[in-house]
Design a protein around this motif. Structure first.
Motif, PDB file in Angstrom:
ATOM      1  N   HIS A 183     -24.778   2.520 -70.532  1.00 39.26           N
ATOM      2  CA  HIS A 183     -25.597   2.078 -71.666  1.00 39.26           C
ATOM      3  C   HIS A 183     -25.541   0.554 -71.829  1.00 39.26           C
ATOM      4  CE1 HIS A 183     -27.595   2.131 -75.534  1.00 39.26           C
ATOM      5  NE2 HIS A 183     -26.598   1.416 -76.022  1.00 39.26           N
ATOM      6  N   VAL A 184     -24.346   0.006 -71.809  1.00 41.93           N
ATOM      7  CA  VAL A 184     -24.194  -1.451 -71.948  1.00 41.93           C
ATOM      8  C   VAL A 184     -24.915  -2.153 -70.793  1.00 41.93           C
ATOM      9  CG1 VAL A 184     -22.539  -3.368 -71.897  1.00 41.93           C
ATOM     10  CG2 VAL A 184     -22.094  -1.362 -73.321  1.00 41.93           C
ATOM     11  N   GLY A 185     -24.782  -1.625 -69.590  1.00 42.86           N
ATOM     12  CA  GLY A 185     -25.476  -2.213 -68.440  1.00 42.86           C
ATOM     13  C   GLY A 185     -26.983  -2.199 -68.599  1.00 42.86           C
ATOM     14  N   GLU A 186     -27.504  -1.092 -69.124  1.00 38.36           N
ATOM     15  CA  GLU A 186     -28.950  -1.005 -69.365  1.00 38.36           C
ATOM     16  C   GLU A 186     -29.391  -2.026 -70.397  1.00 38.36           C
ATOM     17  OE1 GLU A 186     -29.360   3.102 -70.457  1.00 38.36           O
ATOM     18  OE2 GLU A 186     -29.478   3.766 -68.357  1.00 38.36           O
TER      19      GLU A 186
ATOM     20  N   ILE B 232     -27.909  -4.898 -71.061  1.00 38.06           N
ATOM     21  CA  ILE B 232     -27.854  -6.213 -70.417  1.00 38.06           C
ATOM     22  C   ILE B 232     -29.147  -6.446 -69.645  1.00 38.06           C
ATOM     23  CG2 ILE B 232     -26.728  -7.547 -68.578  1.00 38.06           C
ATOM     24  CD1 ILE B 232     -24.059  -6.210 -69.502  1.00 38.06           C
ATOM     25  N   LYS B 233     -29.545  -5.445 -68.871  1.00 35.86           N
ATOM     26  CA  LYS B 233     -30.767  -5.573 -68.070  1.00 35.86           C
ATOM     27  C   LYS B 233     -31.998  -5.757 -68.958  1.00 35.86           C
ATOM     28  CE  LYS B 233     -33.350  -3.455 -64.320  1.00 35.86           C
ATOM     29  NZ  LYS B 233     -33.373  -2.345 -63.345  1.00 35.86           N
ATOM     30  N   GLN B 234     -32.096  -4.988 -70.045  1.00 35.75           N
ATOM     31  CA  GLN B 234     -33.234  -5.117 -70.959  1.00 35.75           C
ATOM     32  C   GLN B 234     -33.352  -6.532 -71.501  1.00 35.75           C
ATOM     33  OE1 GLN B 234     -32.457  -2.211 -74.010  1.00 35.75           O
ATOM     34  NE2 GLN B 234     -33.366  -0.523 -72.849  1.00 35.75           N
ATOM     35  N   PHE B 235     -32.239  -7.056 -72.005  1.00 37.15           N
ATOM     36  CA  PHE B 235     -32.274  -8.410 -72.571  1.00 37.15           C
ATOM     37  C   PHE B 235     -32.544  -9.459 -71.492  1.00 37.15           C
ATOM     38  CE2 PHE B 235     -29.880  -6.466 -76.157  1.00 37.15           C
ATOM     39  CZ  PHE B 235     -30.766  -6.823 -77.170  1.00 37.15           C
ATOM     40  N   ARG B 236     -31.988  -9.243 -70.306  1.00 32.53           N
ATOM     41  CA  ARG B 236     -32.230 -10.192 -69.205  1.00 32.53           C
ATOM     42  C   ARG B 236     -33.715 -10.245 -68.876  1.00 32.53           C
ATOM     43  NH1 ARG B 236     -33.054  -9.543 -63.985  1.00 32.53           N
ATOM     44  NH2 ARG B 236     -32.313  -7.393 -63.850  1.00 32.53           N
TER      45      ARG B 236
ATOM     46  N   VAL C  77     -23.463  -8.866 -61.286  1.00 33.31           N
ATOM     47  CA  VAL C  77     -24.378  -8.557 -62.396  1.00 33.31           C
ATOM     48  C   VAL C  77     -25.084  -7.236 -62.109  1.00 33.31           C
ATOM     49  CG1 VAL C  77     -26.421  -9.324 -63.685  1.00 33.31           C
ATOM     50  CG2 VAL C  77     -24.658 -10.982 -63.036  1.00 33.31           C
ATOM     51  N   GLN C  78     -25.459  -7.004 -60.859  1.00 33.86           N
ATOM     52  CA  GLN C  78     -26.068  -5.719 -60.481  1.00 33.86           C
ATOM     53  C   GLN C  78     -25.125  -4.571 -60.830  1.00 33.86           C
ATOM     54  OE1 GLN C  78     -26.694  -6.258 -56.240  1.00 33.86           O
ATOM     55  NE2 GLN C  78     -28.916  -6.297 -56.521  1.00 33.86           N
ATOM     56  N   LYS C  79     -23.876  -4.720 -60.509  1.00 34.75           N
ATOM     57  CA  LYS C  79     -22.890  -3.667 -60.772  1.00 34.75           C
ATOM     58  C   LYS C  79     -22.677  -3.464 -62.270  1.00 34.75           C
ATOM     59  CE  LYS C  79     -20.546  -4.187 -56.363  1.00 34.75           C
ATOM     60  NZ  LYS C  79     -19.313  -4.560 -55.676  1.00 34.75           N
ATOM     61  N   TYR C  80     -22.722  -4.546 -63.040  1.00 33.41           N
ATOM     62  CA  TYR C  80     -22.629  -4.412 -64.490  1.00 33.41           C
ATOM     63  C   TYR C  80     -23.833  -3.642 -65.018  1.00 33.41           C
ATOM     64  CZ  TYR C  80     -19.005  -8.103 -64.634  1.00 33.41           C
ATOM     65  OH  TYR C  80     -17.878  -8.858 -64.473  1.00 33.41           O
ATOM     66  N   GLU C  81     -25.009  -3.986 -64.532  1.00 30.74           N
ATOM     67  CA  GLU C  81     -26.231  -3.371 -65.037  1.00 30.74           C
ATOM     68  C   GLU C  81     -26.327  -1.881 -64.702  1.00 30.74           C
ATOM     69  OE1 GLU C  81     -29.173  -7.269 -65.247  1.00 30.74           O
ATOM     70  OE2 GLU C  81     -29.640  -5.690 -63.812  1.00 30.74           O
TER      71      GLU C  81
END
Length: 85
Positions: free
Chosen positions: A22-25, A27-31, A52-56
């Motif tokens: 969820h947090v990764g998603e 991050i991606k949305q805001f990015r 960053v890919q792995k975080y997302e």
């Protein structure tokens, strides 16, 4: 003389935790809202874009200090990375 092959240890829990996903998603949305690339974020927080890919994807958990840096880079509050729209 044969050398023994080193086994790569398997992850104990191969599925990422739903909160990490969820947090990764988020991050991606805001990015994407800020029209930033993974490299843009990576450069601002001091990691490679692969991280960053792995975080997302939730594959790697984001530490508290790194979460703080990501929130700063995306100009959002840390709570926004956990919350719903």
């Amino acid at each position: 003389m044969k050398t023994a092959k080193k086994k790569i240890p398997k992850r104990k829990n191969p599925k990422p935790h739903p909160v990490d996903v969820h947090v990764g998603e988020r991050i991606k949305q805001f990015r994407l809202l800020r029209e930033m690339t993974q490299s843009d974020v990576a450069n601002q927080i001091g990691v490679k874009f692969q991280q960053v890919q792995k975080y997302e994807t939730g594959f790697n958990r984001v530490s508290a200090s790194r979460l703080y840096l990501i929130a700063e880079a995306l100009d959002v509050g840390i709570e926004d990375l956990f919350g719903e729209d």
